[in-house]
Design an enzyme around this catalytic site. Structure first.
Site, PDB file in Angstrom:
ATOM      1  N   GLU A 162     -12.522   9.104  -4.915  1.00 58.71           N
ATOM      2  CA  GLU A 162     -11.061   9.012  -4.907  1.00 58.71           C
ATOM      3  C   GLU A 162     -10.529   9.591  -6.218  1.00 58.71           C
ATOM      4  O   GLU A 162     -10.404   8.892  -7.214  1.00 58.71           O
ATOM      5  CB  GLU A 162     -10.616   7.554  -4.715  1.00 58.71           C
ATOM      6  CG  GLU A 162      -9.122   7.413  -4.511  1.00 58.71           C
ATOM      7  CD  GLU A 162      -8.642   5.981  -4.578  1.00 58.71           C
ATOM      8  OE1 GLU A 162      -7.423   5.789  -4.481  1.00 58.71           O
ATOM      9  OE2 GLU A 162      -9.469   5.061  -4.739  1.00 58.71           O
TER      10      GLU A 162
ATOM     11  N   ASN B  64       1.012   4.001   0.135  1.00 51.24           N
ATOM     12  CA  ASN B  64       0.860   3.816  -1.304  1.00 51.24           C
ATOM     13  C   ASN B  64       0.499   5.122  -1.987  1.00 51.24           C
ATOM     14  O   ASN B  64      -0.379   5.857  -1.529  1.00 51.24           O
ATOM     15  CB  ASN B  64      -0.200   2.752  -1.604  1.00 51.24           C
ATOM     16  CG  ASN B  64       0.209   1.386  -1.100  1.00 51.24           C
ATOM     17  OD1 ASN B  64      -0.359   0.861  -0.147  1.00 51.24           O
ATOM     18  ND2 ASN B  64       1.216   0.804  -1.714  1.00 51.24           N
TER      19      ASN B  64
ATOM     20  N   HIS C 279      -4.679   5.272 -11.857  1.00 52.60           N
ATOM     21  CA  HIS C 279      -5.683   6.232 -12.313  1.00 52.60           C
ATOM     22  C   HIS C 279      -5.244   6.837 -13.651  1.00 52.60           C
ATOM     23  O   HIS C 279      -4.072   7.207 -13.826  1.00 52.60           O
ATOM     24  CB  HIS C 279      -5.881   7.342 -11.270  1.00 52.60           C
ATOM     25  CG  HIS C 279      -6.528   6.878 -10.011  1.00 52.60           C
ATOM     26  ND1 HIS C 279      -7.749   7.331  -9.573  1.00 52.60           N
ATOM     27  CD2 HIS C 279      -6.119   5.978  -9.072  1.00 52.60           C
ATOM     28  CE1 HIS C 279      -8.062   6.743  -8.434  1.00 52.60           C
ATOM     29  NE2 HIS C 279      -7.081   5.916  -8.102  1.00 52.60           N
TER      30      HIS C 279
ATOM     31  N   ASP D  85      -9.667  -1.710  -0.543  1.00 53.33           N
ATOM     32  CA  ASP D  85      -9.414  -1.155  -1.877  1.00 53.33           C
ATOM     33  C   ASP D  85      -9.792  -2.192  -2.929  1.00 53.33           C
ATOM     34  O   ASP D  85      -9.145  -2.310  -3.980  1.00 53.33           O
ATOM     35  CB  ASP D  85      -7.951  -0.720  -2.018  1.00 53.33           C
ATOM     36  CG  ASP D  85      -7.709   0.221  -3.191  1.00 53.33           C
ATOM     37  OD1 ASP D  85      -8.677   0.850  -3.665  1.00 53.33           O
ATOM     38  OD2 ASP D  85      -6.549   0.317  -3.644  1.00 53.33           O
TER      39      ASP D  85
ATOM     40  N   ARG E 294      15.327  14.111   5.993  1.00 51.84           N
ATOM     41  CA  ARG E 294      15.209  15.565   5.868  1.00 51.84           C
ATOM     42  C   ARG E 294      13.843  16.015   5.373  1.00 51.84           C
ATOM     43  O   ARG E 294      13.524  17.198   5.467  1.00 51.84           O
ATOM     44  CB  ARG E 294      16.305  16.101   4.930  1.00 51.84           C
ATOM     45  CG  ARG E 294      17.707  15.958   5.471  1.00 51.84           C
ATOM     46  CD  ARG E 294      18.729  16.628   4.557  1.00 51.84           C
ATOM     47  NE  ARG E 294      20.079  16.465   5.092  1.00 51.84           N
ATOM     48  CZ  ARG E 294      20.877  15.438   4.808  1.00 51.84           C
ATOM     49  NH1 ARG E 294      20.447  14.479   3.996  1.00 51.84           N
ATOM     50  NH2 ARG E 294      22.082  15.375   5.332  1.00 51.84           N
TER      51      ARG E 294
ATOM     52  N   HIS F  76       0.474  -4.572  -0.873  1.00 49.22           N
ATOM     53  CA  HIS F  76       0.533  -3.106  -0.882  1.00 49.22           C
ATOM     54  C   HIS F  76       1.517  -2.535   0.136  1.00 49.22           C
ATOM     55  O   HIS F  76       2.127  -1.491  -0.119  1.00 49.22           O
ATOM     56  CB  HIS F  76      -0.867  -2.519  -0.613  1.00 49.22           C
ATOM     57  CG  HIS F  76      -1.735  -2.460  -1.823  1.00 49.22           C
ATOM     58  ND1 HIS F  76      -2.390  -3.573  -2.318  1.00 49.22           N
ATOM     59  CD2 HIS F  76      -2.060  -1.427  -2.646  1.00 49.22           C
ATOM     60  CE1 HIS F  76      -3.089  -3.220  -3.389  1.00 49.22           C
ATOM     61  NE2 HIS F  76      -2.900  -1.928  -3.607  1.00 49.22           N
TER      62      HIS F  76
ATOM     63  N   HIS G 216      -5.043   4.766   1.750  1.00 43.59           N
ATOM     64  CA  HIS G 216      -4.063   3.677   1.600  1.00 43.59           C
ATOM     65  C   HIS G 216      -2.642   4.149   1.933  1.00 43.59           C
ATOM     66  O   HIS G 216      -1.798   4.335   1.074  1.00 43.59           O
ATOM     67  CB  HIS G 216      -4.159   2.944   0.265  1.00 43.59           C
ATOM     68  CG  HIS G 216      -4.272   3.786  -0.977  1.00 43.59           C
ATOM     69  ND1 HIS G 216      -3.433   4.824  -1.288  1.00 43.59           N
ATOM     70  CD2 HIS G 216      -5.137   3.683  -2.023  1.00 43.59           C
ATOM     71  CE1 HIS G 216      -3.762   5.342  -2.449  1.00 43.59           C
ATOM     72  NE2 HIS G 216      -4.794   4.668  -2.913  1.00 43.59           N
TER      73      HIS G 216
ATOM     74  N   ALA H 236      -3.393  -2.195  -8.859  1.00 42.11           N
ATOM     75  CA  ALA H 236      -4.670  -1.567  -9.234  1.00 42.11           C
ATOM     76  C   ALA H 236      -5.765  -2.076  -8.314  1.00 42.11           C
ATOM     77  O   ALA H 236      -6.702  -2.752  -8.719  1.00 42.11           O
ATOM     78  CB  ALA H 236      -5.012  -1.868 -10.693  1.00 42.11           C
ATOM     79  N   GLY H 237      -5.625  -1.753  -7.024  1.00 41.26           N
ATOM     80  CA  GLY H 237      -6.583  -2.248  -6.050  1.00 41.26           C
ATOM     81  C   GLY H 237      -6.199  -3.639  -5.580  1.00 41.26           C
ATOM     82  O   GLY H 237      -5.172  -4.200  -5.961  1.00 41.26           O
TER      83      GLY H 237
END
Length: 383
Positions: free
Chosen positions: A132, A220, A144, A275, A228, A252, A217, A309-310
């Site tokens: 990932e 997210n 990340h 996750d 549009r 999430h 995910h 964060a997960g």
């Protein structure tokens, strides 16, 4: 040695069966006889009495960052993989794709080697690897680390396409892939998914034409849908032949958004992921990523900036939340946790169902969603 599991309702992956048993020989399921015929038909079988509840195909989690106190990106070892398996098994997970988050190429290559070593050692439950990042959009990187986010380089293409022997998923931002790169990855056998992406609808559709098959995910860290500009979310919901992983942890994704996705995607194209991080099945409720502490807050995992964060759930929690809080039928929740990820990974001839000649990967849980036992390739463990 044969085992005969009796006393529970069986969900086969297609339907619920009552008054039936599951007979296992070695690593595989060999029969689903009537309860009354088990002893006569299989006098040499060990009878395992289950006190009600449900036996279902073992859960398959395609996005697992850590578990059992181990965080894979920090510890790219075979022992960390075993800790992750051990940490998640009490939540019903019998197979997984251990997941590396954005880091150096050296770290990712070490993680791939650990998975290769585990597969060579016949470590049951490790299907392959999910890489990932780090080929993301900077604005959608989430937790990340920015210093690792970069474009795909020739050396990345060379080593990724050379991996063989197990399943590989790569999550990337398609707008940051050069023309032909996704096709080259897919042609080498890699499952390419869009994630941490600010792509426009047209960018994603071009990537799908090259073979992009999934979305990581859903909702997210991706461009949302507007009237549009359908964005990444709109492309995910509009593309009938792609799969979407979704995190059902009450943090999430809003339950209404999950229902929208359920209504938009063809049946079988939405699957559950956790996750999950190292806290699942571990004693510590905080850990470190990139030298930064991640901690559990109100059932979620967040960093110092408050970014998610997960998750802090196991698969049985995802099944329970999807059923009780979101209103998805239990049979569909169980398929989302097992059959559909097996189909996505093209493993549905051996995993994801309870049927003759399928691998004996099973979970038994009570009516209030407590896992009491699992079987991995016929290996029985009480929880």
């Amino acid at each position: 040695m044969k085992q005969a599991l009796v006393g529970a309702r069986i969900f086969t992956g297609d339907q619920f069966l009552d008054n039936r048993a599951v007979v296992i020989e070695g690593a595989n399921i060999i029969s689903l006889p009537e309860n009354d015929n088990v002893v006569q038909s299989y006098p040499d079988a060990e009878i395992i009495e289950l006190d009600g509840g449900i036996i279902a195909p073992g859960f398959i989690d395609l996005q697992v960052n850590g578990g059992g106190g181990a965080f894979f990106t920090n510890d790219t070892s075979v022992s960390a993989l075993q800790s992750m398996l051990d940490g998640h098994r009490p939540t019903g997970t019998t197979s997984m794709l251990p997941t590396l988050i954005s880091d150096t190429r050296t770290t990712h290559q070490a993680g791939v080697k650990a998975v290769a070593d585990a597969v060579d050692a016949r470590m049951q439950g490790i299907l392959g690897i999910h890489i990932e990042g780090p080929f993301f959009d900077m604005d959608k990187r989430g937790a990340h680390n920015a210093k690792y986010i970069r474009e795909i380089e020739d050396e990345d293409m060379q080593w990724l396409t050379a991996i063989e022997g197990f399943k590989i998923m790569v999550t990337l931002a398609p707008e940051h892939a050069a023309s032909g790169q996704i096709k080259r990855l897919v042609d080498s056998g890699i499952f390419v998914a869009a994630g941490h992406t600010n792509a426009h609808y047209e960018d994603v559709m071009l990537a799908i034409d090259e073979g992009l098959s999934g979305f990581t995910h859903l909702f997210n860290a991706m461009r949302p849908q507007t009237g549009r500009e359908p964005g990444v979310v709109g492309a995910a919901l509009d593309s009938a032949n792609t799969w979407c992983g979704i995190i059902c942890d009450n943090h999430h994704v809003h339950p209404g958004s999950v229902r929208v996705a359920m209504n938009a995607k063809p049946l079988g194209k939405l699957y559950l992921v956790t996750d999950a991080m190292s806290t699942v099945g571990g004693e510590q409720k905080s850990f470190t990523i990139y030298g930064e502490e991640i901690f559990e807050k109100d059932g979620a995992l967040v960093n110092a900036e408050g970014n998610l964060a997960g998750s802090a759930i196991g698969m049985i929690d995802a099944v329970r939340i999807a059923h009780q809080a979101i209103g998805i039928s239990l049979s569909e929740c169980l398929r989302m946790a097992s059959l559909y990820p097996a189909q996505y990974m093209r493993l549905n001839q051996s995993l994801g169902r309870i049927d003759d000649n399928y691998r004996a990967d099973l979970v038994h849980f009570t009516n209030d969603f407590n896992v009491t036992a699992t079987w991995v390739a016929g290996d029985y463990k009480q929880h």
